[in-house]
Design an enzyme around this catalytic site. Structure first.
Site, short mmCIF file in Angstrom:
data_model
loop_
_atom_site.label_atom_id
_atom_site.label_comp_id
_atom_site.label_asym_id
_atom_site.label_seq_id
_atom_site.Cartn_x
_atom_site.Cartn_y
_atom_site.Cartn_z
CG ASP A 104 -9.01 7.21 -7.39
OD1 ASP A 104 -8.18 6.34 -7.09
OD2 ASP A 104 -10.03 6.99 -8.05
NE ARG A 148 -8.00 7.86 -10.41
CZ ARG A 148 -6.83 8.21 -9.91
NH1 ARG A 148 -6.45 9.47 -9.91
NH2 ARG A 148 -6.03 7.30 -9.39
CG HIS A 173 -3.26 4.59 -0.83
ND1 HIS A 173 -3.25 4.22 0.49
CD2 HIS A 173 -4.55 4.76 -1.15
CE1 HIS A 173 -4.49 4.18 0.94
NE2 HIS A 173 -5.29 4.50 -0.04
#
Length: 422
Positions: free
Chosen positions: A12, A303, A40
């Site tokens: 990432d 995340r 992506h």
């Protein structure tokens, strides 16, 4: 000219944007490992394009994009992506080539992935549950099914039935419904008919391109910290992310590569379980996550976020002979009064190198930080390094000095054009 773009952290990092930029002048853009567990994102004219299997260079007019030998393919995902680009008017028969050596993610692989994670209970690895680990396991245990078999329908059906019979016995143990072959065959039949014109010998293509000195761009997935051999096993991916993975996954010898670009996000993030030494759990982390939209392209999961971990990045640079750095998302740090960077580790009061650490050490160690004053200016429209805030320049120069690799690109926004070339 052969260029390789790899992530130097936990994935990432913004590789999709860097690949998209470089693809403008490339003849071939090649994905050489991983599957649709990678994602992506490319932003063109304000519109987001998420990629999972088809190389992100496809948005540029010039290159042919190649899904090479080391990639594992989920038929549903590939068909979905192909449909998106066909609606955009892209002629995939002229733009896309797929290696017959690619292994297929079968329905039982996804079910096994889920079953194994459930069985681990509180010790879950945090996989994407896309069947990636099980398909690579089948590959190395001689139980895989490839595009090669798919192109020979009777052989494919025979192997599918045989493998399903074995896998169903395992699934029953985990109280998972067995796979019904006949119900799955139509999607594979559709895939076979759809991609047949695009399946071909990638080895000869690469050899010819190398002899003619064409520009080849190798598109890495994930990040070095997730490499199956050198990452923080078992909190890793199933493929080799590093420079050596190029030869394994595409047939292109790594010694042919001229430029090895390490993409470095200006802070650290990751999805899934495992250690993250610089992880933050405060309002700073929440702010970075929201400003940087740190949610998985593949999973949508938020995340984990932390300060830039330079010992880990330097390990990645040395491991893969990275000779150029692209820094991404530095604009996300704008507005912070103070920015920290990890420059070393201590464990039980003693300094320890990243290469000496397994996941247990990384969970227990204490990061050594260097602090920098932040900047408040908006930098997303800046086109020159010298026009960046002085504190931002100092931050970048420190990263460059620590890594001993020149920073050649500074990305200041997700947009394709928003990059400073040094």
């Amino acid at each position: 000219m052969i260029q390789l773009v790899i992530g130097s952290q936990w994935g990432d990092e913004g590789k999709g944007k860097i690949v998209d930029m470089m693809a403008e002048k490339s003849d071939l853009v090649v994905r050489f490992h991983g599957g649709n567990n990678a994602g992506h994102t490319v932003v063109v004219n304000g519109k987001k394009f998420p990629f999972h299997l088809i190389p992100s260079g496809i948005l540029q007019k010039k290159p042919v994009v190649v899904i090479a030998d080391g990639v594992v393919i989920d038929p549903d995902v590939l068909l979905e992506e192909m449909a998106i680009f066909e609606k955009m008017g892209i002629n995939l028969k002229k733009k896309l080539l797929i290696s017959p050596r690619c292994h297929l993610i079968m329905p039982y692989h996804k079910e096994l992935d889920q079953a194994y994670e459930n069985a681990r209970g509180k010790n879950k690895l945090g996989t994407t549950k896309r069947g990636i680990g099980p398909v690579y396991a089948d590959k190395v245990s001689y139980n895989g099914i490839r595009i090669y078999e798919l192109m020979n329908w009777p052989l494919f059906v025979e192997k599918f039935k045989f493998q399903t019979e074995i896998k169903n016995k395992i699934l029953v143990v985990f109280d998972v419904a067995p796979i019904k072959v006949e119900a799955c065959l139509p999607i594979f039949k559709k895939l076979a008919e759809k991609i047949r014109p695009m399946v071909g010998d990638t080895f000869s293509l690469f050899q010819k391109a190398i002899s003619q000195k064409k520009r080849i761009l190798l598109e890495g997935a994930h990040g070095v910290m997730l490499d199956n051999s050198f990452g923080l096993y078992p909190f890793v991916t199933a493929s080799n992310v590093i420079e050596g993975g190029v030869n394994i996954g595409s047939s292109i010898p790594s010694k042919r590569i001229d430029e090895i670009w390490g993409v470095v996000k200006a802070y650290t993030s990751r999805v899934g379980g495992g250690p993250l030494p610089t992880e933050l759990f405060d309002k700073t982390a929440d702010g970075i996550r929201e400003r940087g939209y740190e949610y998985g392209t593949t999973t949508g999961r938020p995340r984990r976020v932390g300060w830039l971990d330079l010992p880990a990045v330097k390990f990645a640079c040395q491991l893969s002979s990275i000779n150029r750095i692209a820094i991404t998302k530095i604009d996300i740090l704008s507005g912070l009064s103070q920015i920290k960077v990890c420059v070393g580790y201590k464990l039980s009061g003693k300094k320890i190198e990243f290469s000496q650490c397994g996941y247990q050490e990384l969970e227990k160690l204490t990061p050594i930080y260097k602090s920098f004053p932040g900047w408040k200016e908006e930098i997303s429209k800046i086109k020159s390094f010298k026009k960046l805030p002085v504190n931002c320049q100092k931050y970048i120069k420190f990263v460059e000095k620590y890594l001993e690799v020149k920073v050649k690109i500074v990305s200041v926004s997700p947009e394709r054009e928003a990059s400073i070339l040094l």
